[in-house]
Write a protein that holds these residues in place. Sequence first.
Motif, PDB file in Angstrom:
ATOM      1  N   THR A 218      14.646 -15.906  21.275  1.00 37.87           N
ATOM      2  CA  THR A 218      13.385 -15.428  21.878  1.00 37.87           C
ATOM      3  C   THR A 218      13.688 -14.410  22.962  1.00 37.87           C
TER       4      THR A 218
ATOM      5  N   HIS B   1      12.244 -27.950  21.565  1.00 40.59           N
ATOM      6  CA  HIS B   1      13.557 -27.414  21.904  1.00 40.59           C
ATOM      7  C   HIS B   1      14.604 -28.535  21.970  1.00 40.59           C
TER       8      HIS B   1
ATOM      9  N   GLU C 138      15.890 -23.129  21.019  1.00 39.38           N
ATOM     10  CA  GLU C 138      15.581 -21.768  21.454  1.00 39.38           C
ATOM     11  C   GLU C 138      16.857 -21.219  22.063  1.00 39.38           C
ATOM     12  N   VAL C 139      17.331 -20.076  21.552  1.00 34.20           N
ATOM     13  CA  VAL C 139      18.605 -19.556  22.053  1.00 34.20           C
ATOM     14  C   VAL C 139      18.445 -18.160  22.627  1.00 34.20           C
ATOM     15  N   GLU C 140      19.491 -17.770  23.359  1.00 35.99           N
ATOM     16  CA  GLU C 140      19.524 -16.431  23.933  1.00 35.99           C
ATOM     17  C   GLU C 140      20.009 -15.445  22.875  1.00 35.99           C
TER      18      GLU C 140
END
Lengths: 785, 440, 160
Positions: free
Chosen positions: C82, C106, C119-121
């Motif tokens: 995201t 999450h 949810e990851v970077e």
Amino acid sequence: MPDVNITVDGKKVTAPAGTLLIEACKSVGIEVPSFCYYPNLSLQGACRMCLVKIEKMPKLQTACTTVIGEGMIVTTDSDEIRQARKGMVELLLGNHPLDCPVCDAGGECELQDMTFSYGAAESKYIEPKNHRDEQQWSPVVYFDRPRCILCYRCVRVCGEAMDVWALGVQNRGVSSIIAPNKEDHLECEECGMCIDICPVGALTSGAYRYKTRPWEMKHVGTTCTHCADGCKTTLGVRRADAGMEIVRGDNRDKSGINNDFLCIKGRYAFDFAENPERIMTPLIRRDGRLTPATWEEAFALIGRTFREIVDTHGGSAIGVVGSNRITNEEAYLLQKFARVVLDTNNIDHHRTADFPAFAAALSGKPGLTASMRDVYNAAAMLLIGNDPTNRHPLLAYQIRNNVRLHRAKLHIVNSQEIKLRRQATSFAAIPAGGENVLAAFLAGDDAQAESLASGGMNRDAWLSWRDKLHAEPNLVVIFGSEVHGQGISALVKFAAALQGAKLICLGDYANSRGAADMGLYPDLLPGYLPIGDPGKFHEEWSAMPTAQGLDLRGMVQSAQARNLRALYVVGANPIGRFEIDPYVFSDSFVVVQEMFLTETAAIADVVLPAANAYEKAGTFTNTCGDLQQVKKAGDKTETKSDFEMIVRIADAMGFDIRHLVPFGRGVRADMGQSRGAQSGEADRHAVWLQANNLEPKLSPFDPMAILDEIQRLVPGYDVSRINLLAGNDEHTRLSACGPGAMHDPELIVPADDTLFTSGTLGRYSKTLNSVIENRQVPESEVAAD
Amino acid sequence: MAELVSHPDEIKVVTRRFGMGATNIDRYLELDGYKAVQKALAMPPDDVINLVKNSGLRGRGGAGFNTGMKWSFVPKQSPKPKYVLCNGDESEPGTCKDRLIFEHDPHSVIEGVMIAAIAVQSHAGYIYIRGEYRYLSVIMQKALQDAYARGFLGKNIFGSGYDLDIYWHGGAGAYEVGEESALMESLEGKRGIPRIRPPFPAVVGLWGGPTVINNAETLASVPHIILGGAEWYASLGTPKNGGTRLFCLSGHLNRPGVYELPMGYNLKKMIYEVGGGIPNGRSLKAVVPGGSSTPALKPEEIDVAMDFDALMKAGSMLGSGGVVVLDDTTCMVKFALRTIKFYQHESCGWCIPCREGTDWLKKTLTRFHQGAGLMKDIDNIQYLSENMLGRTFCPLGDAAAMPTIAFVKKWRKEFEDHLEGRPCPFEKEGAIEQLPVLSH
Amino acid sequence: MKFSEEFEQRFAEMVTHYPTKRSALVPTLLYAQDEVGFLSDEVISELASRLALTELEVRNVISYYSMLTTKPRGKFNVQVCTNIACMLRGGEELLHHCSKKLGIGHKGTTPDGMFTLEEVECIGACSWAPAVQVNYDFHENLTTEKMDKVLDEYKKRGTQ
Ligand SMILES: Cc1cc2nc3c(=O)[nH]c(=O)nc-3n(C[C@H](O)[C@H](O)[C@H](O)COP(=O)(O)O)c2cc1C
Ligand code: SF4
Ligand code: FES
């Protein structure tokens, strides 16, 4: 190292090359704030409090990581700098619970101080703080995570200085956290260094937390009463119902030989004093049972009985057992009492090292004994036997940090794989009991190399190993009680032949060295002079027996033969320690001065409640021969010091105590005469002196009067009184003593205490016991972790 | 995997073998592979360094330091072994170029590492690839095996008498580990905490030995420079900004993708011609020119040459070449929030300003975007960022502060529009409540 | 503690690549996790002793890297990016879609142990946003429809 010149806030500063800017500033009295920087620990640059301006550098620089360079021009205070520091503090406070009113560190908190200096009090943020519950990591260590500012001091002191590595950093970013080595708890040496070094109240001690506010305590710097290393421990005391209670121990002011080091015992094991089992009134055996009595009854009974026995059977019918935990003054007084009042040389104590042999070997050879400070600065060290990590925590600390910070060499010879081998340059295993053989080999008896060769190293290896040692400058040779008699002479011979070598003989208990120096032997006077020596003692004291008396073994045999009519035990537990059959003394009149009902006290006819070393004044001599002051911190009004009790017994025996305690002699206290005061005034002045720990030598219970005599009569103890009273350690000279004696090594019984035991005191320490109960792994594993 | 795009303005240097199956070592050799390293072996090391210096090649990892210059800092004599470390941790949001190089031309990276090693007379190199790029690690490990099999690596490479080993190394998810000193810590099996500098890696690096650290694209460019010459490469770009670089176009564009364009290429052209402009007839609101760490530009600021110096003048940075385009439907507060969330999640936590600062910026911006903002928050956000700027232990703190300051300064109005409980003007109803928040 | 032949070979080779043993730690942890599913106490003590580290040191490292976990995960770890580039092209909608479809949030795991959602970077797919990584496989230029297909694919794979 060459010197480097810099300018700080307009001041010219000169410091050796390689100096850190923050230290250079300190040297001219400019304090650069910091959280993460701590002398002698690795550099972090993490807290960013020490930001300063260095000319020609665009950004502010951290003074804690900057090495000074010639011509550097530094500003440590400006609007920009203050703003930077203010910003840091504001950020810290953002997530820091403001529970200062109930925080143990309140009033002693570096974060509070910084907030104060940089006026960052108003919180800019309205966001909720990240809360976490407090955790108990061990019986002594509690962790309150939200208070932690992540300066990593605890992690470093535990790993780098203690070589325990029980603390780590986990997660990252704002969820970074200090973590213990066993998931939710600690398995370590419980030294409490992490708590002491914590700048805030994140790490707190089970012993002290929520007990008091720092400013409610009085602080008394005295000498630790546990092992023989002689750490300075500053005790925090506060009023209790009857007397003074000790609530904390530390050495944050770094005023002692131990700098800021303390092990668990010095830091927390003062609690035996508060043990409910402590004897609080004299006890007299009436129809078989020990029953409470008054002091007067007790002293009258003892005085009468002792007098009677001496008069009818002679002093040889009485035995006296001294202690390794009484002060030098008390030990000295006790043997003087035995010899001149009881007219006997039947006096001994629990021997933990062969000091008489050491004295014999050193006699007339000055400069061969090392102080605890020397260990930290020696270029090389040789450790034979013992396991300092467990039995001499401070010594181990000095050795480790000398290796870490000065790259000193450490050679170890041991029958066990002790933890210190991790710092060792060379480690040689020998069979248990081979220590004296090794000593002989070191002294040049090559034949011994064969018998040593059994363990790992062959003959040639041993020979070249010895050659290496010969090349070491300023070698400090440290040996445990495994080396004795001829072995000690051999080591001294070896050391005397080397350039600047020195030795340390390791005994156990806080004043075992003092007990020996003060002559708690049946054949030796103070200073290891033979009993028959027609010297100063005979001149100064009234008549005393010149025939060698009975040692402990002898007393037991004499009691078995029903010849020992009385046994006087001061602060010792021979029956428990040597597993003597208690019935041996059933016909003897046994008097015991104790804190607790030990195996020995249990069979006594009279038990006198004694004060411990934290509750009286005097001096201790540590195992190296460093003389230090012992100050009165705690107080139990129901007890008396051994010193006072000895004098009272002498008095009760009808002895003129002026011949026992030369009070009124030597340096006199100001009795108010200088102010032309009346006697009433004088008394009040005396009270004032007492209250300020200045002991006026007016009373027969004044240890200073005996210290005068010790300094006058005991060879090697004529050290600077000024320095001693100023709280410094003064190295005594064993070489001036002697001739010493060769004793039967059988009589030497090491205490074999671990980090968590401490003889009788340990048995009654809640903290030590809770730690022992808590352990899931044997010591060795912890040490080797 | 990731599909390739192209545009007439592209000058294919680093990308010239893309899509040609160059992962196969024979194919790579057909396409002039391993020629440059043999040429370098025949040159005096200092000539290699000078050639690279004169080519004007500047670091593609973000800092843009002259590569030849960096190599020249490595001491000639060193008691400890020297190392070359290829930084393939590519984690800067907006950046996805090293990935393509590893995927299509792994040998060019190996060859680049070899040349760097020869230039500084090092005998061991490491290629660090971020953990998420597992399929690239597989490709790279195969490529290394093949190179060893041919005797290009190991003892006496190409019969030159020079020994050189190169190893693969993998990460496990941490942006900060891309920072050169943290990268070394990670390679040494530790937490990715940066090191105190000085000393710099070129003097004291991996295991205490002098270490050259370069980005994968930087190193992949080197073989082409050796073969094509410094003048040729320099002439492709602008003064002091030699050659081409891979620009990662992303965001609201019709033709996003990775394009290799000459240094100094005009940003406006890059968006409207190369990137195909903004979709659905919307208009431009902002451009992040060099990855999330670089201050965003307003539409009136984008007529600028994309090289390190020009962007510096324009108050931003070329950074890692990640060009992120935002159209007028984007909420800048939310964009600022998402940016700071990243840094809060990736801060190593070592120093106070970065650890606490990013957390408080995230908290404040979250509340702000949810409509509970106060006027003083706007100034606080800027105040806080300015307190971080230039005072953190490593540049991650600056990377978080710089863009944030720009957002507040340049789009203050949008922040004010969120005040007094007003819902975010750009959010569909209810969307905010379910805004995901990265938890640790 | 038993690892696969492949793991053992890679490990044996890898430790020879560095002057210090512990340097092999980070990649080794990831490969171990891929085999066991997560970094169990057993794995930790095994690797600690192999690399001559304390378990504490190993845990310190594990807790630093976001890909490493000491808790079990689903068979397929659906990692939705995201970060800015993906956010601009619907990354968050994608995350919510997966969250609804799988019924987890999450770092949640489906009851059948099939999927974990995360949810990851930025995963380095900015030019092909929005992107998702399922375990190590990239899925790019996604829409909610395409995402459904992807998930169904894995579900099939996981059940047979
Ligand atoms: C927080 C942070 C993250 C970084 N991440 C990367 C990265 O992922 N890849 C990279 O090549 N450089 C990264 N860098 C830059 C490196 O520190 C270093 O400057 C670069 O790898 C040097 O190579 P170059 O000179 O070829 O650019 C990062 C820097 C910082 C401060
Ligand atoms: S090392 Fe010895 S003297 Fe020092 S605190 Fe511990 S027990 Fe007391
Ligand atoms: S003291 Fe310098 S950064 Fe902490």
